[in-house]
Design a protein around this motif. Structure first.
Motif, PDB file in Angstrom:
ATOM      1  N   ILE A 104       6.203  -5.681   9.862  1.00 39.53           N
ATOM      2  CA  ILE A 104       5.892  -4.499   9.052  1.00 39.53           C
ATOM      3  C   ILE A 104       4.503  -4.029   9.453  1.00 39.53           C
ATOM      4  O   ILE A 104       3.508  -4.715   9.250  1.00 39.53           O
ATOM      5  CB  ILE A 104       5.938  -4.819   7.549  1.00 39.53           C
ATOM      6  CG1 ILE A 104       7.267  -5.479   7.186  1.00 39.53           C
ATOM      7  CG2 ILE A 104       5.740  -3.553   6.724  1.00 39.53           C
ATOM      8  CD1 ILE A 104       7.337  -5.964   5.743  1.00 39.53           C
ATOM      9  N   PRO A 113       0.448  -1.185   5.730  1.00 42.32           N
ATOM     10  CA  PRO A 113       1.519  -1.600   4.824  1.00 42.32           C
ATOM     11  C   PRO A 113       1.010  -2.181   3.508  1.00 42.32           C
ATOM     12  O   PRO A 113       1.643  -2.009   2.464  1.00 42.32           O
ATOM     13  CB  PRO A 113       2.263  -2.662   5.642  1.00 42.32           C
ATOM     14  CG  PRO A 113       2.007  -2.282   7.061  1.00 42.32           C
ATOM     15  CD  PRO A 113       0.608  -1.740   7.081  1.00 42.32           C
ATOM     16  N   ILE A 143       6.976  -3.739  -1.089  1.00 45.46           N
ATOM     17  CA  ILE A 143       7.212  -4.501   0.140  1.00 45.46           C
ATOM     18  C   ILE A 143       8.398  -5.444  -0.054  1.00 45.46           C
ATOM     19  O   ILE A 143       9.269  -5.569   0.825  1.00 45.46           O
ATOM     20  CB  ILE A 143       5.952  -5.285   0.545  1.00 45.46           C
ATOM     21  CG1 ILE A 143       4.821  -4.325   0.954  1.00 45.46           C
ATOM     22  CG2 ILE A 143       6.272  -6.271   1.666  1.00 45.46           C
ATOM     23  CD1 ILE A 143       5.097  -3.525   2.207  1.00 45.46           C
ATOM     24  N   ILE A 179       3.357  -9.074   8.364  1.00 42.83           N
ATOM     25  CA  ILE A 179       2.910  -7.816   7.779  1.00 42.83           C
ATOM     26  C   ILE A 179       1.451  -7.586   8.148  1.00 42.83           C
ATOM     27  O   ILE A 179       0.637  -8.517   8.109  1.00 42.83           O
ATOM     28  CB  ILE A 179       3.104  -7.788   6.244  1.00 42.83           C
ATOM     29  CG1 ILE A 179       2.757  -6.399   5.683  1.00 42.83           C
ATOM     30  CG2 ILE A 179       2.303  -8.887   5.558  1.00 42.83           C
ATOM     31  CD1 ILE A 179       3.158  -6.208   4.229  1.00 42.83           C
ATOM     32  N   TYR A 216       4.554 -11.212  -1.400  1.00 47.30           N
ATOM     33  CA  TYR A 216       4.838 -11.430   0.020  1.00 47.30           C
ATOM     34  C   TYR A 216       5.500 -12.795   0.232  1.00 47.30           C
ATOM     35  O   TYR A 216       6.488 -12.915   0.966  1.00 47.30           O
ATOM     36  CB  TYR A 216       3.560 -11.370   0.857  1.00 47.30           C
ATOM     37  CG  TYR A 216       2.857 -10.029   0.925  1.00 47.30           C
ATOM     38  CD1 TYR A 216       3.415  -8.879   0.374  1.00 47.30           C
ATOM     39  CD2 TYR A 216       1.616  -9.911   1.556  1.00 47.30           C
ATOM     40  CE1 TYR A 216       2.757  -7.657   0.451  1.00 47.30           C
ATOM     41  CE2 TYR A 216       0.950  -8.699   1.635  1.00 47.30           C
ATOM     42  CZ  TYR A 216       1.517  -7.580   1.076  1.00 47.30           C
ATOM     43  OH  TYR A 216       0.866  -6.371   1.162  1.00 47.30           O
ATOM     44  N   ILE A 260       7.758 -13.415   3.666  1.00 52.06           N
ATOM     45  CA  ILE A 260       6.744 -13.150   4.694  1.00 52.06           C
ATOM     46  C   ILE A 260       6.007 -14.451   4.995  1.00 52.06           C
ATOM     47  O   ILE A 260       5.552 -15.155   4.090  1.00 52.06           O
ATOM     48  CB  ILE A 260       5.763 -12.060   4.222  1.00 52.06           C
ATOM     49  CG1 ILE A 260       6.488 -10.711   4.133  1.00 52.06           C
ATOM     50  CG2 ILE A 260       4.569 -11.960   5.153  1.00 52.06           C
ATOM     51  CD1 ILE A 260       5.664  -9.602   3.518  1.00 52.06           C
TER      52      ILE A 260
END
Length: 402
Positions: free
Chosen positions: A63, A68, A76, A97, A112, A117
């Motif tokens: 991302i 972002p 997200i 990200i 996240y 992530i």
């Protein structure tokens, strides 16, 4: 059931708090309402792309932007949830990200983690506050430190830090100080790029002229910075695995390695680039037109500059992208892909640059020397558009996009 093909996914978030003075990326400021509308359209595109690409599974998700991390953590998370709902994602996929210091908080980082992530890329650029102001960054070095500490507290153990050399009025001493400050934090990965003055940016107006370029470090000083980067980072346990990228063992960016080694990638979002099924294209770059595409009906209005790649195109790309990797390119891999001898096809370019000390051969590998890395663009040019464009000269390779 046939095995799914590997695909990398790039998701473009074109929003930022303030445009940096050197930046020519497709990004800019926006309202919360515009961001929400864009995310809804982006998710529609992800759904549509997943439906027409069932033969692929995602090995990495990146991302990028823009910034972002200007979005909320929930936004997200919703984007990544849409990816998982519409694509098969490998269990150990790398999910990255990009984040700007000053836009992170503990709540976002928690979202996240919950979204899956597992890699953060923090855009520091410089540890010198004067240089940060000159670049037009919205943060100070202390803001970066706070963001980094929050990320560690949230148990992120794979963090990249972006640094930029060649900044106006930057000296070797200042660059060395930025490197040392970052190295003391023990990140897993460092991307160390040189500033490029891009047309149309505020920096082009300031430093693009012959007079303006006097503010930039000279060629010899830039090479000293480059050499200092490698020396210092190796002292701290980093290995340079690509011209501008250094990592601790096992922490190389898998998404970028896929790009340099020819893995198919799909870009979703405004202006995002793709290389898919032997075609190259990018998405619509005007926000109003992107928002007007009826993703559930027909994606073709989305695609711009759609080009079918010939086998010659892909052979040359194999060379000039693969040579960015410090391990080089493999003649055996080339033969497996194209059923031709790499050293025969590119013999003139290889012999010329080997004689100049810019390439070295360790069969089956071909790689840049240290001097070749300094002059890499000159080497790459010798591998570009040297083969016949007549695809009939090469093995049959049927090419259909969708």
């Amino acid at each position: 059931m046939s095995e799914k093909q590997k695909l990398e996914l790039y998701i473009h978030i074109p929003f930022c708090a303030s445009k940096c003075r050197y930046c020519d990326f497709l990004s800019g400021e926006s309202t919360p309402e515009a961001q929400r509308a864009y995310i809804n359209q982006l998710i529609e595109e992800i759904r549509a792309q997943g439906q027409i690409l069932p033969e692929y599974q995602l090995s990495s998700i990146f991302i990028g932007g823009g910034t972002p991390s200007i979005l909320s953590g929930l936004q997200i998370q919703n984007i990544i949830s849409a990816v998982y709902e519409n694509f098969v994602v490998e269990a150990d996929a790398e999910i990255s990200i990009e984040c700007n210091p000053g836009t992170l908080d503990a709540t976002k980082l928690e979202y996240y983690r919950e979204a899956g992530i597992n890699r953060l890329s923090l855009g520091l650029q410089s540890a010198d506050d004067e240089e940060l102001k000159l670049l037009g960054r919205i943060h100070s070095y202390n803001d970066f430190l706070h963001s980094y500490e929050l990320a560690r507290a949230a148990h992120f153990d794979n963090i990249n830090i972006d640094l930029m050399s060649g900044i106006p009025h930057q000296t070797l001493h200042k660059w060395r100080q930025s490197l040392k400050k970052v190295l003391r934090l023990h990140p897993e990965h460092i991307s160390a790029y040189s500033l490029i003055i891009e047309p149309g940016t505020p920096f082009a107006a300031l430093y693009g002229s012959e007079e303006g370029q006097k503010a930039l470090p000279g060629e010899d000083e830039e090479r000293e910075m480059y050499a200092e980067t490698k020396t210092l980072l190796e002292e701290y346990g980093f290995t340079r695995y690509e011209i501008s990228n250094y990592a601790r063992p096992g922490k190389e960016c898998r998404h970028n390695i896929g790009y340099w080694t020819g893995v198919d990638y799909l870009g979703v979002g405004l202006g995002a680039s793709s290389k898919l099924k032997h075609h190259r294209f990018h998405s619509e770059e005007r926000l109003d037109r992107y928002m007007a595409v009826e993703m559930h009906r027909d994606l073709m209005p989305l695609y711009q500059d759609l080009v079918a790649l010939t086998v010659a195109d892909e052979m040359e790309e194999f060379m000039y992208l693969g040579l960015r990797m410090t391990k080089g390119v493999s003649g055996a891999d080339f033969y497996d892909l194209f059923h031709l001898n790499m050293f025969d096809l590119f013999g003139d370019a290889i012999r010329k640059n080997t004689a100049l000390g810019l390439l070295e051969v360790d069969t089956p590998m071909l790689r840049l020397t240290e001097r070749g890395i300094d002059l890499s663009n000159r080497v790459f040019a010798d591998f570009y558009e040297v083969l016949p464009r007549n695809q009939a000269l090469f093995p049959d390779d049927p090419r259909n996009l969708f």
